[in-house]
Design a protein around this motif. Structure first.
Motif, mmCIF file in Angstrom:
data_model
loop_
_atom_site.group_PDB
_atom_site.id
_atom_site.type_symbol
_atom_site.label_atom_id
_atom_site.label_comp_id
_atom_site.label_asym_id
_atom_site.label_seq_id
_atom_site.Cartn_x
_atom_site.Cartn_y
_atom_site.Cartn_z
ATOM 1 N N LYS A 1 0.820 -1.222 0.000
ATOM 2 C CA LYS A 1 0.000 0.000 0.000
ATOM 3 C C LYS A 1 0.853 1.270 0.000
ATOM 4 N N PRO A 2 1.852 1.407 0.893
ATOM 5 C CA PRO A 2 2.675 2.628 0.847
ATOM 6 C C PRO A 2 3.406 2.795 -0.480
ATOM 7 N N PHE A 3 3.821 1.696 -1.071
ATOM 8 C CA PHE A 3 4.516 1.735 -2.353
ATOM 9 C C PHE A 3 3.588 2.237 -3.446
ATOM 10 N N LEU A 4 2.366 1.721 -3.488
ATOM 11 C CA LEU A 4 1.393 2.170 -4.480
ATOM 12 C C LEU A 4 1.043 3.645 -4.282
ATOM 13 N N GLN A 5 0.911 4.057 -3.040
ATOM 14 C CA GLN A 5 0.603 5.460 -2.754
ATOM 15 C C GLN A 5 1.739 6.370 -3.216
ATOM 16 N N TYR A 6 2.970 5.955 -2.959
ATOM 17 C CA TYR A 6 4.141 6.718 -3.390
ATOM 18 C C TYR A 6 4.157 6.878 -4.910
ATOM 19 N N LEU A 7 3.946 5.790 -5.646
ATOM 20 C CA LEU A 7 3.961 5.844 -7.105
ATOM 21 C C LEU A 7 2.834 6.726 -7.639
ATOM 22 N N ASP A 8 1.650 6.574 -7.076
ATOM 23 C CA ASP A 8 0.494 7.335 -7.541
ATOM 24 C C ASP A 8 0.720 8.833 -7.343
ATOM 25 N N GLU A 9 1.151 9.222 -6.150
ATOM 26 C CA GLU A 9 1.342 10.637 -5.852
ATOM 27 C C GLU A 9 2.458 11.239 -6.710
ATOM 28 N N LYS A 10 3.574 10.533 -6.831
ATOM 29 C CA LYS A 10 4.723 11.073 -7.576
ATOM 30 C C LYS A 10 4.419 11.207 -9.059
ATOM 31 N N TYR A 11 3.918 10.158 -9.662
ATOM 32 C CA TYR A 11 3.734 10.171 -11.110
ATOM 33 C C TYR A 11 2.463 10.889 -11.539
#
Length: 556
Positions: A541-551
């Motif tokens: 979940k934190p990994f997906l959130q990081y990718l979503d917010e950044k990209y």
């Protein structure tokens, strides 16, 4: 100087080999005698524990020399020395195999593992027992002739894989791959008869992890990535992101970049991040790698592309992350040269390289305060480019057939595909001859692209030719761990992103040293380490959130 070093290495190997042979011939005391075991109370077991530690330190010393021979083979050995080096490394490997399964280790463990002794041990000592038992079972339960057969098969398979890839013909490699799967299944069942073979393969690289656990993580990851990639693709097609796509492609047009200058840049960055050049080296090789003989001697390599400096730079940052983990291991009497001082898992190791490469090296703050100024200093042609230009160029999202060329958004799907195929090979649901079809089907389904041939598809990785099954998941588990560790670091270090912007990258060392580097293999698994370091369970979940917010900020 080189002659003196060679003489010293030779004398060290000779002494250790002689010692191992003496140990092998020495009479073994019946440690498992019931009367003796009953007397092991108080601190009387400490002598046995110390003896176990010494046996393991001798093994570690020889492992360091074997790694040194491997590094030299890839970096400095004359091309004509291959055959002799293979014999030398084979002889040393055989000595190590005998030492690792020395019956004396098994007898000491049998005593120290009794409940009355374990109750008196501390966390570090219990972890030492666990790691020694793990290693002893792995090497003592597999016959020498089977290990030799696997070694010879792997050597032949690699050469066949090279030929098959050059000809883009999977059928040449298929019979050897089938033999490798069969022999690894056989070995896995010898090591752990009551466990699924593929779980045992995964456990080589990720202690305590299972295929079922990884499947659950990857299913959730896949469910989050597929719609995210679709959203970003749609945004890329809009006029809003036309400049981003143009800039990303344009950076390569600023080459060539002198390789010698690139090397200087990478050494500068490595030192700024915290790589200790008094205890390590940075060299050049065909394939970047990190190898450690001891925390006081860690070697890293990178490779450079004249047309695109980012490959060498990001590769160097990645390897420095691995190296900091190795240099950060404790050298105390209680841990030095012992299994508990080794890296916990390949996923944790990968988390350290990706922590520095992605969370730091691919961040906007890094390019504002460190990356862009450094590029301007070393390459006049890049002075007109802004930090934002570099940041956007480094963080492109573009579907790729090739795993090693993939961006951080789509890369996990490459790993999911390989995991699913490996699991199918080991449980029998996928046949070796069907791999190209299954590979291509998944690439179309998950990434929307189809490999035009075997070389760009099922034959692109060398892992299977060496019998390395269960390794691939570590890459993406490492990315997930890196994300969670960085989030925890932000909670512990005030204004962390501002410190990165100022170039104070070593501010992260105390956090990583306490939470990861000096913990070694004391925690039983990556799950346990993440929980201990962050207070949260290992999760995508934190990994997906990081990718979503950044990209989403970059493309939407």
């Amino acid at each position: 100087k080189l002659q003196n070093t060679s003489t010293m290495v030779y004398n060290t190997i000779t002494s250790l080999v002689r010692l191992s042979l003496q140990l092998a011939k020495a009479p073994i005391f019946a440690l498992t005698n019931s009367t003796f075991r009953k007397s092991m109370t108080g601190q009387r077991w400490a002598t046995l524990y110390d003896e176990l530690c010494e046996l393991r330190r001798e093994i570690s010393s020889l492992e360091g020399l074997l790694n040194l021979a491997d590094w030299d083979q890839q970096v400095g050995m004359p091309t004509g020395g291959g055959e002799a080096r293979a014999r030398q490394m084979g002889a040393l490997t055989a000595v190590l195999a005998r030492m690792r399964k020395d019956p004396k280790i098994g007898e000491i463990l049998a005593v120290l593992e009794t409940e009355e002794v374990r109750n008196e041990m501390d966390e570090m000592q219990l972890a030492m027992l666990r790691e020694c038992r793990r290693s002893f079972n792995k090497y003592s339960r597999v016959p020498d002739d089977l290990i030799r057969e696997e070694t010879e098969l792997s050597s032949m398979s690699y050469n066949i894989w090279v030929e098959a890839r050059e000809k883009s013909d999977f059928s040449l490699f298929a019979p050897y791959l089938q033999q490798l799967v069969d022999i690894r299944r056989k070995i896995a069942l010898l090591i752990a008869p009551d466990r699924e073979p593929y779980d045992t393969e995964i456990d080589q690289y990720e202690k305590g992890m299972s295929a079922a656990r990884i499947e659950a993580i990857f299913n959730e990851l896949k469910a989050g990535l597929l719609p995210l990639i679709k959203k970003l693709d749609e945004a890329k097609e809009s006029h809003v992101s036309e400049a981003l796509a143009e800039d990303s492609d344009h950076l390569k047009n600023y080459g060539p970049f002198d390789v010698a200058v690139q090397e200087e840049v990478c050494k500068h960055i490595a030192e700024k991040i915290g790589f200790d050049f008094e205890k390590g080296q940075l060299n050049t090789s065909v394939h970047p790698f990190t190898i450690s003989y001891h925390p006081t001697d860690v070697r890293i390599t990178s490779r450079y592309d004249e047309e695109y400096f980012a490959e060498g730079l990001m590769g160097a940052i990645h390897e420095v992350g691995h190296a900091l983990y190795e240099q950060g291991r404790k050298c105390t009497d209680e841990m030095d040269d012992l299994p508990i001082n080794e890296a916990l898992s390949m996923g944790v190791h990968e988390s350290q390289s990706l922590f520095w490469e992605r969370m730091i090296g691919q961040s906007a703050e890094f390019w504002e305060g460190v990356g862009a100024p450094l590029m301007h200093e070393y390459f006049d042609k890049l002075k007109p480019l802004s930090p934002s230009f570099f940041y956007k160029s480094i963080n492109r999202m573009q579907r790729s057939l090739i795993r090693v060329s993939a961006d951080e958004v789509t890369y996990p799907l490459h790993i999911v595909i390989r995991f699913e195929l490996e699991r199918g090979l080991f449980d029998g649901s996928i046949k070796v001859e069907d791999l190209p079809r299954e590979w291509n089907r998944r690439y179309v389904e998950y990434l929307g692209i189809e490999p035009p041939n075997d070389a760009e598809g099922v034959l692109q990785d060398s892992h299977w030719s060496g019998g390395c099954f269960g390794y691939f998941p570590s890459y993406t588990l490492g990315a997930m761990i890196a994300t969670q560790l960085f989030a925890a670091a932000q909670q512990c270090i005030p204004n962390l992103k501002e410190e990165i912007r100022k170039g104070n990258l070593r501010v992260l060392h105390p956090f990583l040293r306490e939470k990861v580097w000096e913990r070694g293999s004391i925690p039983p698994s990556a799950d346990a380490l993440v929980k201990e370091a962050t207070g949260e369970e290992l999760s995508c979940k934190p990994f997906l959130q990081y990718l979503d917010e950044k990209y989403s900020r970059l493309y939407c």
